[in-house]
Write a protein that holds these residues in place. Structure first.
Motif, PDB file in Angstrom:
ATOM      1  N   LYS A   5       0.704  -1.152  -0.070  1.00 17.57           N
ATOM      2  CA  LYS A   5       0.087   0.218  -0.030  1.00 17.57           C
ATOM      3  C   LYS A   5       0.799   1.316   0.006  1.00 17.57           C
ATOM      4  CE  LYS A   5      -4.192  -1.613   0.908  1.00 17.57           C
ATOM      5  NZ  LYS A   5      -5.466  -1.289   0.134  1.00 17.57           N
ATOM      6  N   ILE A   6       0.664   2.024  -0.959  1.00 17.82           N
ATOM      7  CA  ILE A   6       1.408   3.517  -1.113  1.00 17.82           C
ATOM      8  C   ILE A   6       0.510   4.504  -0.151  1.00 17.82           C
ATOM      9  CG2 ILE A   6       2.246   5.207  -2.388  1.00 17.82           C
ATOM     10  CD1 ILE A   6       2.367   3.158  -4.636  1.00 17.82           C
ATOM     11  N   LEU A   7       1.247   5.044   0.896  1.00 10.76           N
ATOM     12  CA  LEU A   7       0.527   5.947   1.577  1.00 10.76           C
ATOM     13  C   LEU A   7       0.538   7.442   1.222  1.00 10.76           C
ATOM     14  CD1 LEU A   7       1.480   4.841   5.164  1.00 10.76           C
ATOM     15  CD2 LEU A   7      -0.317   4.109   3.766  1.00 10.76           C
ATOM     16  N   TYR A   8      -0.551   8.145   1.272  1.00  8.76           N
ATOM     17  CA  TYR A   8      -0.671   9.485   0.633  1.00  8.76           C
ATOM     18  C   TYR A   8      -1.266  10.543   1.828  1.00  8.76           C
ATOM     19  CZ  TYR A   8      -0.557   7.166  -3.718  1.00  8.76           C
ATOM     20  OH  TYR A   8       0.000   6.389  -5.101  1.00  8.76           O
ATOM     21  N   PRO A   9      -1.041  11.655   1.710  1.00  3.55           N
ATOM     22  CA  PRO A   9      -1.610  12.593   2.788  1.00  3.55           C
ATOM     23  C   PRO A   9      -2.855  13.010   2.266  1.00  3.55           C
ATOM     24  CG  PRO A   9       0.089  13.884   1.258  1.00  3.55           C
ATOM     25  CD  PRO A   9       0.101  12.428   1.097  1.00  3.55           C
ATOM     26  N   ILE A  10      -3.577  11.871   2.398  1.00  6.40           N
ATOM     27  CA  ILE A  10      -5.299  12.109   1.857  1.00  6.40           C
ATOM     28  C   ILE A  10      -6.221  11.541   2.747  1.00  6.40           C
ATOM     29  CG2 ILE A  10      -4.425  12.260  -0.663  1.00  6.40           C
ATOM     30  CD1 ILE A  10      -5.502   9.219  -0.715  1.00  6.40           C
ATOM     31  N   THR A  11      -7.390  12.002   2.397  1.00  9.00           N
ATOM     32  CA  THR A  11      -8.569  11.086   3.145  1.00  9.00           C
ATOM     33  C   THR A  11      -9.727  11.188   1.898  1.00  9.00           C
ATOM     34  OG1 THR A  11      -8.114  12.494   5.055  1.00  9.00           O
ATOM     35  CG2 THR A  11     -10.409  11.754   4.641  1.00  9.00           C
ATOM     36  N   TYR A  31     -19.272   6.856   3.128  1.00 10.67           N
ATOM     37  CA  TYR A  31     -18.405   5.879   3.827  1.00 10.67           C
ATOM     38  C   TYR A  31     -17.071   6.380   3.754  1.00 10.67           C
ATOM     39  CZ  TYR A  31     -16.285   1.578   4.582  1.00 10.67           C
ATOM     40  OH  TYR A  31     -15.508   0.524   5.074  1.00 10.67           O
ATOM     41  N   ASP A  32     -16.332   6.550   4.788  1.00 16.50           N
ATOM     42  CA  ASP A  32     -15.023   7.052   5.136  1.00 16.50           C
ATOM     43  C   ASP A  32     -14.050   5.702   4.891  1.00 16.50           C
ATOM     44  OD1 ASP A  32     -15.613   9.943   5.085  1.00 16.50           O
ATOM     45  OD2 ASP A  32     -16.288   9.556   7.353  1.00 16.50           O
ATOM     46  N   PHE A  33     -13.177   5.883   4.122  1.00 21.79           N
ATOM     47  CA  PHE A  33     -12.042   4.990   4.016  1.00 21.79           C
ATOM     48  C   PHE A  33     -10.724   5.301   5.033  1.00 21.79           C
ATOM     49  CE2 PHE A  33     -13.971   4.651  -0.094  1.00 21.79           C
ATOM     50  CZ  PHE A  33     -14.278   3.164  -0.012  1.00 21.79           C
ATOM     51  N   PRO A  34      -9.953   4.118   5.238  1.00 17.13           N
ATOM     52  CA  PRO A  34      -8.984   4.754   6.339  1.00 17.13           C
ATOM     53  C   PRO A  34      -8.115   5.824   5.529  1.00 17.13           C
ATOM     54  CG  PRO A  34      -9.259   2.280   6.002  1.00 17.13           C
ATOM     55  CD  PRO A  34     -10.087   2.936   4.899  1.00 17.13           C
ATOM     56  N   ASN A  35      -7.550   6.857   6.549  1.00 14.42           N
ATOM     57  CA  ASN A  35      -6.726   7.754   6.027  1.00 14.42           C
ATOM     58  C   ASN A  35      -5.541   7.357   5.497  1.00 14.42           C
ATOM     59  OD1 ASN A  35      -8.489  10.008   7.072  1.00 14.42           O
ATOM     60  ND2 ASN A  35      -7.678   9.749   9.074  1.00 14.42           N
TER      61      ASN A  35
END
Length: 117
Positions: A5-11, A31-35
């Protein structure tokens, strides 16, 4: 090896449009996905199914036509029905009536002629 998984500064969140069975009330469920994580197609499908399962009795996910007209009303302020653009061959729409996804490739010309479409 597990998918990285690539992490981004997103929500990221998803809004699912729904309507009452009688078509009088409409709304969206969020529906909110994990940050920081971009969801996979499977995760989006699972989240959609979860939202659909949690809708109260008497409500259902909007059809493509209903959703398109809801968006057009928000954009234009008009309550008239708009002509809806066709799906591209590579596009699929979730069909709430059958709880399946359908593609325009699911129908061939002979089937459409038999139905009178």
């Amino acid at each position: 090896m597990a998918e990285q998984k690539i992490l981004y500064p997103i929500t990221m969140s998803m809004k699912v449009a729904f309507t009452s069975i009688d078509g009088v009330q409409i709304g969206t469920a969020t529906y909110d996905f994990p940050n920081s994580i971009t969801p996979t197609q499977d995760e989006v499908a699972a989240a959609f199914a979860e939202v659909e399962d949690r809708l109260p009795n008497g409500y259902r996910v909007m059809s493509r036509f209903e959703h398109f007209n809801m968006i057009m009303k928000e954009l234009t302020g008009s309550s008239m029905a708009f002509a809806m653009p066709a799906l591209k061959e590579s596009e699929v729409w979730h069909d709430p009536a059958t709880a399946n996804s359908i593609s325009i490739r699911d129908f061939d010309d002979e089937e459409l002629e038999e139905d009178g479409s």
